[in-house]
Design a protein around this motif. Structure first.
Motif, PDB file in Angstrom:
ATOM      1  N   TRP A 126      61.612  45.065  95.954  1.00 56.70           N
ATOM      2  CA  TRP A 126      60.663  45.424  97.018  1.00 56.70           C
ATOM      3  C   TRP A 126      60.537  46.941  97.148  1.00 56.70           C
ATOM      4  CZ3 TRP A 126      57.803  41.594  98.860  1.00 56.70           C
ATOM      5  CH2 TRP A 126      58.304  40.294  98.749  1.00 56.70           C
ATOM      6  N   VAL A 127      61.665  47.597  97.013  1.00 63.01           N
ATOM      7  CA  VAL A 127      61.654  49.049  97.141  1.00 63.01           C
ATOM      8  C   VAL A 127      62.216  49.627  95.850  1.00 63.01           C
ATOM      9  CG1 VAL A 127      62.441  51.017  98.488  1.00 63.01           C
ATOM     10  CG2 VAL A 127      62.091  48.807  99.605  1.00 63.01           C
ATOM     11  N   CYS A 167      71.006  42.968 101.523  1.00 68.59           N
ATOM     12  CA  CYS A 167      69.838  43.639 102.109  1.00 68.59           C
ATOM     13  C   CYS A 167      68.665  43.577 101.137  1.00 68.59           C
ATOM     14  CB  CYS A 167      70.226  45.087 102.394  1.00 68.59           C
ATOM     15  SG  CYS A 167      68.881  46.135 102.933  1.00 68.59           S
ATOM     16  N   ILE A 168      67.485  43.430 101.679  1.00 63.32           N
ATOM     17  CA  ILE A 168      66.274  43.330 100.853  1.00 63.32           C
ATOM     18  C   ILE A 168      66.099  44.566  99.962  1.00 63.32           C
ATOM     19  CG2 ILE A 168      64.773  44.363 102.622  1.00 63.32           C
ATOM     20  CD1 ILE A 168      62.624  42.363 101.772  1.00 63.32           C
ATOM     21  N   LEU A 169      66.682  45.678 100.401  1.00 65.03           N
ATOM     22  CA  LEU A 169      66.548  46.910  99.611  1.00 65.03           C
ATOM     23  C   LEU A 169      67.304  46.841  98.303  1.00 65.03           C
ATOM     24  CD1 LEU A 169      67.154  49.233 102.606  1.00 65.03           C
ATOM     25  CD2 LEU A 169      65.016  48.943 101.400  1.00 65.03           C
ATOM     26  N   GLU A 170      68.263  45.930  98.230  1.00 63.98           N
ATOM     27  CA  GLU A 170      69.070  45.840  97.018  1.00 63.98           C
ATOM     28  C   GLU A 170      68.549  44.784  96.061  1.00 63.98           C
ATOM     29  OE1 GLU A 170      72.739  45.649  99.087  1.00 63.98           O
ATOM     30  OE2 GLU A 170      72.476  47.795  99.380  1.00 63.98           O
ATOM     31  N   LYS A 171      67.557  44.023  96.505  1.00 65.62           N
ATOM     32  CA  LYS A 171      67.045  42.952  95.653  1.00 65.62           C
ATOM     33  C   LYS A 171      66.384  43.539  94.404  1.00 65.62           C
ATOM     34  CE  LYS A 171      67.420  39.148  98.415  1.00 65.62           C
ATOM     35  NZ  LYS A 171      68.807  39.405  98.794  1.00 65.62           N
ATOM     36  N   LEU A 172      66.657  42.895  93.286  1.00 66.71           N
ATOM     37  CA  LEU A 172      66.015  43.329  92.049  1.00 66.71           C
ATOM     38  C   LEU A 172      64.895  42.371  91.639  1.00 66.71           C
ATOM     39  CD1 LEU A 172      69.110  44.457  89.964  1.00 66.71           C
ATOM     40  CD2 LEU A 172      67.202  45.899  90.660  1.00 66.71           C
ATOM     41  N   LEU A 224      71.179  35.483  82.286  1.00 72.19           N
ATOM     42  CA  LEU A 224      71.864  35.670  83.568  1.00 72.19           C
ATOM     43  C   LEU A 224      71.040  36.499  84.544  1.00 72.19           C
ATOM     44  CD1 LEU A 224      75.595  36.404  82.658  1.00 72.19           C
ATOM     45  CD2 LEU A 224      74.717  34.487  83.979  1.00 72.19           C
ATOM     46  N   GLY A 225      70.688  37.712  84.143  1.00 71.66           N
ATOM     47  CA  GLY A 225      70.004  38.611  85.078  1.00 71.66           C
ATOM     48  C   GLY A 225      68.552  38.822  84.696  1.00 71.66           C
ATOM     49  N   THR A 226      67.996  39.892  85.230  1.00 65.79           N
ATOM     50  CA  THR A 226      66.569  40.176  85.048  1.00 65.79           C
ATOM     51  C   THR A 226      66.225  40.387  83.575  1.00 65.79           C
ATOM     52  OG1 THR A 226      66.899  41.453  87.060  1.00 65.79           O
ATOM     53  CG2 THR A 226      64.739  41.563  86.066  1.00 65.79           C
ATOM     54  N   VAL A 227      67.005  41.240  82.910  1.00 66.02           N
ATOM     55  CA  VAL A 227      66.680  41.599  81.532  1.00 66.02           C
ATOM     56  C   VAL A 227      66.894  40.419  80.591  1.00 66.02           C
ATOM     57  CG1 VAL A 227      67.259  43.137  79.619  1.00 66.02           C
ATOM     58  CG2 VAL A 227      67.192  44.023  81.948  1.00 66.02           C
TER      59      VAL A 227
END
Lengths: 274, 335, 326
Positions: free
Chosen positions: C243-244, C234-239, A77-80
């Motif tokens: 980006w940040v 917001c791009i700041l919340e992207k994982l 689902l997610g990154t991990v």
């Protein structure tokens, strides 16, 4: 002082494509590299991950009675979890835990047990089934009710079918919609439960699955005459620390990571947000 | 209680006598007054006219590396023995008290080694609030402008000199290091100044029965109304001395990485967002309600105290006038 | 400005059956504070106020997640409108967002108020600390007349007015259904403070911004109070990718603020709220005004002047200067 944030190293010894469905699930068999046992209880979770990617709280899908390895069934689902799905046998992952309370199996000795699972929600119920099979004379009847969206989304299909055939438990599988070649129940899990009508007499029912499913299963169990204290569920929320400090997994004043993930409906029904 | 006096102009000397310690104090950074580690003792600015942000970071840093790792997967634990003996100077009584509310969270069933390392090595040297700020309501929630809870030493501004009250053994040890600068105080007590300060507090709320009230209001539409003007920033939680929620992230460069914990805020949607896309607190209403319940109900259930010291910062800093005192008063009136 | 005229107009607006509610300002819970308010009935109209203390942009509430009080089924309420009070800068924000497709003008009923600039809360609260009781502030002949507990204080406007408002070019709303009060003339463009920064050698600039950003705590009050920061996700919340980093240090803070400034290039309407709400007083408008100045010089463009004009950085013209491209 023991540092609860430090992970152990675990080696993947086997990867199985558990359910190839739209949201694929793989089951990882892992062993701790130091050879130690995790000493977990059925229903407990561990935080597994990959250094540099992150961690996820995943329920331990194997019973402590199966000592050769730990199993984790993980939906991508997610990154991990996506990174975990890239792992192969021989790769190492990080592991810490076990976390949470687990199922009070000792209290359930001598009782009939019904597990009601949906989708990946069968994973935390599997150690109950395994523990009972490994201590068969301690418990009464075992009924496994389990469904998924489609036959491709059913986890542990082979072992459940084998179990059904061999007879130490009665197994009732279902899928949400008709499929060619499927001759078992078609429909949602709560409806299958009503078809099977397990007796509440000396019985404990444990359910896990999507939140909506859990709510309807509980409703139907109550209709079948189960009391609040006879119904258990195991829950999940986003988690980070695993030890009740980072804040996010709370339901009311309880933290799923620490006070759960197993709750009796007796406790749960009074919590706000449930 | 042992009491000393210290001439105000001797403060730099007093702090120099404590050079074995790492010292945190309010410092002027641009127009803002912030708590920070002192590189130069001259930078201390008690700035009694402004409420400094944010003292909790001396013990609960905004970023805390938990461990580092390399490409081979070798994990190296952060050396907590390297944490120095620390003094937080100029902390307000409410902020000092906040650590006594954080203690049960970070100790608990599974003690947090990072918090414990700093907490056990940090002495809190407070400055009494002769002149509380406009939204201070510490007296409504078990504190006071001259509160000693959590403090090792209390400095009281008496014009040309400070009166120092020694509260703990650690406080005694610290005054011992600067004994040549201190004179025994005359019997004159600080009670009058303390009373005057307490009288200056203009905002009050009677919290009796609040947790019970909240227990019956979870589904009430009032939360939607309260949250409707919230713009969802984290200013209230980050500036709060009792907010402790955190995130954990892996941050990797080419050769190595570290797992770090970072303050998080329950006001951000991402905080509770599941990987599946499901969010159990999907709206501002649910997040706002959780913040209030955590502080005034759940914390009471778990630790028998409110998670609030009445510093009023969330009120003063909120860009849209979400006023905790006002809202809690309205909660009490809601049927 | 005559408050009664505003209230009358609000009543008229709420009398129209297509108007669901009105977003305005009311007196806050204490001292100098003003609160946004959502008014649904004519009876509540008397709460409405407007004064130099009205700092926050109400435009935020049109794009905020789970828009307040809007009916759940927005499709059904297509015919419904929201009435909104705007100042000059807010009106530019609206124009800009409309041009970007972020809001449909059909859903709005805009009441404009020519604005003489807002008071910087930090300045007035430092001047009159310990003021819990609600106060009145009016502007008269270059002074603010501040009434606290029936006692009047006169303070020159210059001492309390927000810095950004001192250089406001567009105090009068550009696009609105109704205008309450007389139009006000704007100031000529003025960038002296920016020119001083521009003239600094790179090391000094670097040092200046390092000092500023080192104290950012990333509470995102700047972003969330910005009427133009309305991106969903917001791009700041992207994982993926991140980006940040979440770590709050000078480097990551730089990344955050520079990214935000770039996203606001050609879009910032200079309300200055980001700078005013910052708990650690980072002079964010210096960044935004530098962008504004560059955009003006390079493309002769100003954000939010006309809802029909395409957003600058979404368009391409053959004669666009490109000497800044390396």
């Amino acid at each position: 002082m023991n540092n609860p944030y430090l992970p152990q190293v675990a080696k993947i010894i086997d990867v199985k494509d558990e359910a190839p469905g739209e949201r694929p699930i793989k089951t990882f068999k892992v062993v701790l590299e130091n050879g130690n046992s995790l000493n977990h209880r059925p229903g407990q979770c561990a935080i597994i991950g990959i250094l540099g990617i992150g961690e996820s709280m995943i329920s331990i899908a194997s019973s402590p009675t199966r000592k050769d390895c730990l199993e984790f069934s993980v939906m991508r689902l997610g990154t991990v979890t996506s990174a975990l799905h890239e792992c192969e046998p021989g790769d190492t992952i990080s592991l810490r835990g076990p976390y949470g309370n687990g199922f009070p199996l000792d209290d359930w000795k001598g009782k009939n047990i019904v597990t009601i699972g949906g989708g990946i929600g069968q994973a935390p119920l599997r150690p109950i089934v395994q523990s009972i099979l490994d201590n068969r004379s301690d418990f009464g009847d075992l009924t496994v009710i389990y469904g998924a969206r489609s036959s491709h989304d059913l986890c542990f299909k082979d072992e459940l079918l084998a179990l059904e055939k061999d007879g130490p438990a009665s197994v009732h599988l279902s899928i949400d919609a008709e499929e060619p070649g499927w001759n078992k129940f078609v429909g949602f899990v709560p409806n299958n439960l009503l078809e099977i009508k397990p007796s509440p007499e000396n019985c404990i029912a444990i359910t896990c699955g999507p939140v909506v499913m859990i709510k309807y299963v509980i409703k139907n169990l109550l209709e079948l005459g189960f009391t609040d204290a006879q119904i258990f569920t195991t829950m999940e929320n986003r988690m980070k620390c695993g030890i009740g400090k980072c804040g996010r997994c709370n339901v009311g004043h309880l933290y799923i990571c620490k006070d759960g993930p197993v709750f009796s409906y007796d406790t749960l029904k009074d919590l706000p947000e449930f | 209680m042992t009491t000393y006096t210290l001439p105000k102009d001797k403060l730099p000397e007093f702090l120099s006598a404590l050079s074995d310690y790492e010292i945190w104090a309010p410092v002027k950074k641009g127009p803002a007054t912030l708590f920070d580690r002192l590189d130069d003792l001259k930078d201390v600015d008690l700035d009694l006219e402004n409420q400094p942000v944010i003292s909790k970071k001396a013990i609960f840093p905004q970023n805390e590396p938990l461990f580092s790792y390399d490409r081979k997967g070798t994990v190296t634990e952060t050396d907590l023995n390297a944490v120095k003996n620390t003094i937080v100077f100029g902390i307000r009584p409410c902020d000092a008290r906040s650590f006594t509310l954080l203690d049960p969270v970070f100790e608990g069933d599974v003690p947090d080694p990072y918090y414990r390392a700093r907490r056990s090595k940090t002495a809190l040297l407070g400055i009494a609030c002769n002149d509380p700020f406009v939204n201070c309501f510490c007296t409504s929630i078990g504190g006071s402008p001259f509160g000693r809870e959590g403090l090792d030493l209390l400095f009281i501004d008496c014009g040309d000199l400070f009166t120092l009250e020694v509260i703990t053994e650690t406080g005694k040890e610290i005054t011992g290091k600067a004994s040549s600068l201190l004179s025994p105080a005359t019997a004159e007590s600080s009670e009058q100044i303390a009373q005057a300060a307490t009288d200056k507090i203009k905002r009050h709320i009677d919290l009796t029965g609040l947790p019970e009230k909240l227990a019956s209001l979870f589904e009430h539409p009032v939360w939607k109304e309260f949250a409707s003007k919230c713009i969802g920033c984290g200013i209230c939680t980050y500036s709060c001395p009792t907010c402790y929620c955190f995130d954990m992230q892996d941050e990797t460069t080419l050769k190595q990485g570290r797992r770090v914990r970072i303050w998080d805020s329950c006001m951000f949607p991402e905080y509770t967002l599941h990987a599946s896309g499901h969010n159990p607190r999907a709206t501002r209403t649910e997040r706002f309600r959780n913040r209030i319940y955590h502080k005034f109900k759940f914390n009471m259930d778990n630790f028998h105290s409110y998670s609030c010291v009445g510093c009023g910062r969330c009120i003063s800093l909120c860009p849209v006038n979400i006023d905790l005192i006002d809202y809690l008063s309205r909660v009490k009136e809601t049927e | 400005m005559d408050i009664q005229k505003l209230r009358d107009e609000a009543k008229r607006a709420l009398g129209r059956k297509e108007i669901e509610y009105l977003i305005g300002y009311k007196k806050g819970s204490y001292g100098f504070r003003i609160s946004p308010c959502f008014i649904e009935t004519k009876e509540e109209v008397d709460q409405l106020t407007f004064s130099p203390l009205c700092s926050l942009s109400l435009v935020n509430y049109l794009t905020i997640e789970g828009k307040p009080l809007l009916p759940a089924d927005e499709k059904k309420s297509k015919a419904k409108k929201v009435a909104l009070l705007v100042r000059g800068c807010d009106s530019r924000a609206l124009n800009q967002i409309i041009a970007e497709g972020g809001i449909s003008p059909d859903q709005l009923y805009v009441i404009g108020i020519p604005c003489s600039g807002v008071i910087d809360l930090k300045k007035i609260e430092a001047r009159f600390p310990h003021t819990p009781d609600p106060v009145d502030v009016v502007e008269e002949n270059g002074n603010y007349i501040i009434t606290i507990n029936d006692q009047s204080h006169t303070v020159p406007v210059d001492e309390l007015k927000a810095e950004t408002c001192k250089t406001c070019q567009y105090p009068t709303p550009l696009t609105c259904k109704k205008l309450i009060g007389d139009k006000r003339a704007g100031n000529p463009p003025q960038y002296e403070d920016i020119q001083i920064l521009e003239a600094q050698p790179p090391e000094e600039k670097w040092q200046f911004w390092q000092n500023q950003f080192s104290r950012c705590i990333r509470c995102y009050a700047c972003r969330n109070s910005c009427p133009l920061c309305y991106c969903d996700g917001c791009i700041l919340e992207k994982l993926k990718p991140q980006w940040v980093k979440r770590s709050v240090d000078t480097n990551e803070n730089f990344m955050f603020h520079i990214t935000r400034a770039f996203h606001l290039a050609g879009r910032c309407i200079s309300c200055g709220e980001c700078e005013r709400v910052c708990p650690v007083d980072i002079p964010l408008m210096k960044l935004n005004r530098k962008m504004e100045k560059d955009v003006k010089e390079l493309f002769d463009f100003e954000a939010g002047l006309d809802p029909e004009v395409k957003p600058l950085l979404n368009t391409f013209a053959i004669e666009d200067p490109e000497d800044f491209i390396l």
